[in-house]
Structure formats: structure tokens, C-alpha cells
Design an enzyme around this catalytic site. Structure first.
Site, mmCIF file in Angstrom:
data_model
loop_
_atom_site.group_PDB
_atom_site.id
_atom_site.type_symbol
_atom_site.label_atom_id
_atom_site.label_comp_id
_atom_site.label_asym_id
_atom_site.label_seq_id
_atom_site.Cartn_x
_atom_site.Cartn_y
_atom_site.Cartn_z
ATOM 1 N N THR A 325 4.255 93.114 -20.827
ATOM 2 C CA THR A 325 4.207 92.981 -19.376
ATOM 3 C C THR A 325 4.447 91.522 -19.013
ATOM 4 O O THR A 325 4.226 90.622 -19.825
ATOM 5 C CB THR A 325 2.851 93.443 -18.810
ATOM 6 N N GLU A 326 4.880 91.292 -17.797
ATOM 7 C CA GLU A 326 5.366 89.971 -17.393
ATOM 8 C C GLU A 326 4.295 88.888 -17.404
ATOM 9 O O GLU A 326 4.606 87.705 -17.502
ATOM 10 C CB GLU A 326 5.981 90.062 -15.996
#
Length: 426
Positions: A325-326
Site C-alpha cells: 500500500t502507498e
């Protein structure tokens, strides 16, 4: 030199001057200094100061219900916002919609890179990210309302190619968060879900000669925090504030106060996890998961793509792909909803800037992203739709460097009725 940097939240709020540029750490409420933001709001309501602040933030820092950066959402307190995402800060979004503040939306990872440029003394970030999107000044320049007229992004031609230039910000105040601080300001982040942008904000603000204020749960004597546990050195921190109500104002995520399995120190038995019900989103996630190949490194966006994570776990594929995830999580089982950004059984957690460097450089094999609107030519909108402002978040960074992108959505603005059962979707 040992200096006691511990202050009250009210004393810390008094360090902010009219017209300052303020940067906050965090991802939703993860690593967000909620009690500091409350103190700034209280000072403004009581005294009318500080005024005309610029809020410069990688992400949204909110919970959809008035917390986080929405504490700055007052006319007079806030003059300008430059932010990667507005989904969880509806009060700031409404000020922008009503043309009460200037409002820019820039890619989340690029905002982080702009702060790196500040740290290294560079004039800004030169990148392909945002070309031919609404960030491009030949289109909208990332301006989110009518009263925002000045372009801060520029088109540059360098070595025969076209680039966008994002200027390095001049920051005055950093509001960050950690778990433990010593009285000299050294920070340990042991209970946070990821390093996020905490150190990045601190270093960028100090590079500008500004002041960094850290909210923590605990304070210990200087010299008693082992060096191996220091994530942000005290040389980057000017003041430390001990949170007085951690269960409300120092939560790991917008949904969870504290769960040690979200720190990466403990693992959760996959077999014990509750299976998600078969519904419309899970049907889409199962179909999307059919596009996975062994040894792929993938990104999961917020919304419907979150559902791919439990599908991969339920199908016993966790050792076949690496989900990211970012915010910086690598591997494991990313969570969704108001726990988005956290994960169980992570392999690693890296700073947000490092994660985006990896994404922009083409490190992903495939990204699974949501969509709000699409046209017949495949143009995608995720930023402005309905009655509010959402923003691009890390979307534009991810699509710039990733060759295979799978979009997930229902193609309906409302009124969809569906039924899943007996092997059919109606």
C-alpha cells in the site's frame, strides 16, 4: 546538549505565527498529531490567532467526521491548502467548494518528493508525474476551485523531453507524531503502523529553519532511549507534547486505538481470520485476482481494491504475491476501511517517500485501483465527482510508473441493485 523540550499542547500551539506554512504527518489518523491540531483550533477560537495559515500535507489526515486536518477548517485560520487527498476532511473540502480558501490538489508522492527537494536544497521536483492530467498547468494545474488562480506547477523542457516542475515548499511548522520521546526530543515510532512521512516532515521543516512539534504517548529521560530505537533524532525536534487522551487522540488508525499486530511485532494466524461475505465488491475482487501472476509485486488502492487482500489470503496465495500500500506497507495482508494503510503480517514497513519512489520508478508489476468515472476512451476520473472533493492521492504517481493497471468499479452513480448467490450475479 540535554534540553527539556516538553511543553503543553497550548504552549506548542502558541509557536505558530500568522501566515505560517504548516505541515502535518499522517495517513488518515495513523501518525496524525490529533491533540496538537485540537490545540491550534482552540487557540484560534479563543484568540483569533493564528490566521491565514497554509496547510501543506501529503495526505488527508482525517476520519471523515471532523478530526485531523479538519480542525484547521475555519475561515480566517486557513488561507490555503496544498494536499494529496481530501476524502476524509469534508470540512476543508466544503471551504474549498465555497471558495473560502485557496485549494490545490497535487499527487501524494510528489508532495513528498517536494519536501525532499527542500531537505536537499534543490529548487523542486522535476518529474513526469501529472503530465496530461488535471495537474498539468495547461489543463487545471491542480487548482480545485475558482478562487485558486496561481499556477504552482510549471511545464519544463529538459534534454528534449517534457517535464513538470513542482517547487520546493518553504515550511515554518511541522506537527508530527511518535510513540515515545526523551526529553531531548529523540523519537521512537514503535507503535505506529508504518514510518509514514514523520521523519520527512521533521527534516523538511528544520531545513527551512522552522519549528517541529511532536505529539507522543510517553516521555522518558534524555539518554535512556536506546539509539537503535530512535527513528527521528532530537536534532529535528523542537518541542514534545505528551498526549493527554491517547485513546481518542493517539489512535493507530481511524478505527483502531491500539493493536500490537499492526506494529509488525506480532503475526496473526491466517486460518483464524474471518472470511469476508460474498458480495458485489468481493465478486469484482475475485475476478481481479484472476489477473495475478506468481511472484508479482502489487499495489492495492483504497475502496473496492482493498477486497483483493482477503481474497488472496483466503485462497492461500500470500506466498505467491507481495501486496503493498502507498503508505509504506510491504507484504502481509493489507486492511481496508478506516484501517486502510495498516496490515497484518507485514514483511516490512518503509517510509512513504521510499514507497512512492519505488512505484514511480516502475517497481510494481500490477496496480489495482478504483474509479469514479470512465469514458469510452478509457480516461479515468477519481478526483472530482458528486458533491465533494476527493483528490488524486497516490493515484497519479502509481499510474505513471506501472505498466499494468486494473480499474475496479460498478459504472453506476447510484441505484445499483445486485444479488450474489448460486454461482450467479444478478
Amino acid at each position: 546538549m540535554i534540553v527539556n523540550k516538553v511543553l503543553s499542547a497550548a504552549q506548542a500551539a502558541n509557536m505558530i505565527k500568522d501566515g505560517d506554512w504548516v505541515s502535518t504527518s499522517g495517513f488518515q489518523l495513523a501518525a496524525y498529531p490529533e491533540e496538537l491540531a485540537q490545540a491550534v483550533e482552540k487557540r484560534f477560537l479563543d484568540e483569533g490567532h493564528p490566521q491565514n495559515l497554509t496547510l501543506f500535507s501529503c495526505t488527508q489526515g482525517g476520519n471523515w467526521a471532523g478530526l485531523g486536518n479538519d480542525h484547521f477548517a475555519h475561515e480566517g485560520l486557513l488561507a490555503q491548502v496544498i494536499c494529496g487527498h481530501y476524502g476524509s476532511i469534508p470540512k476543508i473540502s466544503q471551504l474549498a467548494i465555497d471558495n473560502k480558501i485557496e485549494c490545490y490538489n497535487l499527487p501524494q508522492g510528489t508532495i513528498a518528493a517536494m519536501m525532499r527537494a527542500t531537505i536537499t536544497g534543490m529548487p523542486g521536483e522535476l518529474t513526469k508525474v501529472g503530465l496530461n492530467t488535471y495537474i498539468d498547468p495547461r489543463l487545471e494545474g491542480g487548482r480545485f476551485n475558482r478562487c485558486t488562480t496561481k499556477d504552482i506547477v510549471e511545464v519544463e523542457h529538459f534534454r528534449g523531453d517534457e517535464w513538470l516542475f513542482y517547487p520546493a515548499p518553504k515550511l515554518d511548522i511541522g506537527l508530527i507524531r511518535g510513540t515515545i520521546a526523551d526529553t531531548n526530543g529523540n523519537l521512537c515510532l514503535k507503535d505506529e503502523i508504518c514510518p509514514l512521512d514523520i521523519a520527512l516532515v521533521a527534516r523538511a521543516v528544520r531545513a527551512c529553519g522552522g519549528k517541529v512539534i511532536a505529539q507522543v504517548k510517553y516521555v522518558v529521560e534524555a539518554g535512556t532511549l536506546p539509539a537503535a530505537q530512535v527513528d527521528v533524532p532530537g536534532i529535528f525536534v523542537d518541542a514534545v507534547v505528551v498526549c493527554q487522551n491517547p485513546e481518542e487522540n493517539h489512535k493507530q488508525t481511524a478505527a483502531t486505538y491500539y493493536d500490537e499486530t499492526l506494529t509488525g511485532r506480532l503475526s496473526v494466524p491466517v486460518a483464524s481470520m474471518e472470511r469476508t461475505p460474498l458480495n458485489m465488491k468481493k465478486v469484482m475482487a475475485r475476478r481481479a485476482a484472476m489477473e495475478l501472476k506468481a511472484n508479482s509485486v502489487i499495489n492495492l488502492g483504497i475502496g473496492t481494491p482493498e477486497m483483493i487482500s482477503p481474497v488472496v489470503a483466503e485462497e492461500g496465495l500470500l506466498d505467491k504475491v507481495t501486496m503493498t500500500t502507498e503508505n509504506g506497507g510491504v507484504g502481509g495482508i493489507p486492511l481496508g476501511g478506516k484501517d486502510f494503510g495498516a496490515a497484518h503480517n507485514m514483511q516490512a514497513a518503509v517510509p512513504t517517500l521510499d514507497q512512492f519512489d519505488f512505484y514511480t520508478g516502475g517497481g510494481l508489476d500490477v496496480a489495482f485501483l478504483g474509479l469514479a468515472e470512465a469514458d469510452k476512451e478509457g480516461n479515468i476520473n477519481v478526483s472530482k465527482f458528486g458533491d465533494g472533493l476527493t483528490g488524486c492521492g497516490g493515484f497519479i504517481n502509481i499510474i505513471t510508473g506501472t505498466k499494468k493497471i486494473i480499474y475496479m468499479g460498478t459504472f453506476t452513480a447510484g441505484g445499483l441493485k445486485c444479488k450474489v448467490g448460486n454461482g450467479k450475479l444478478e
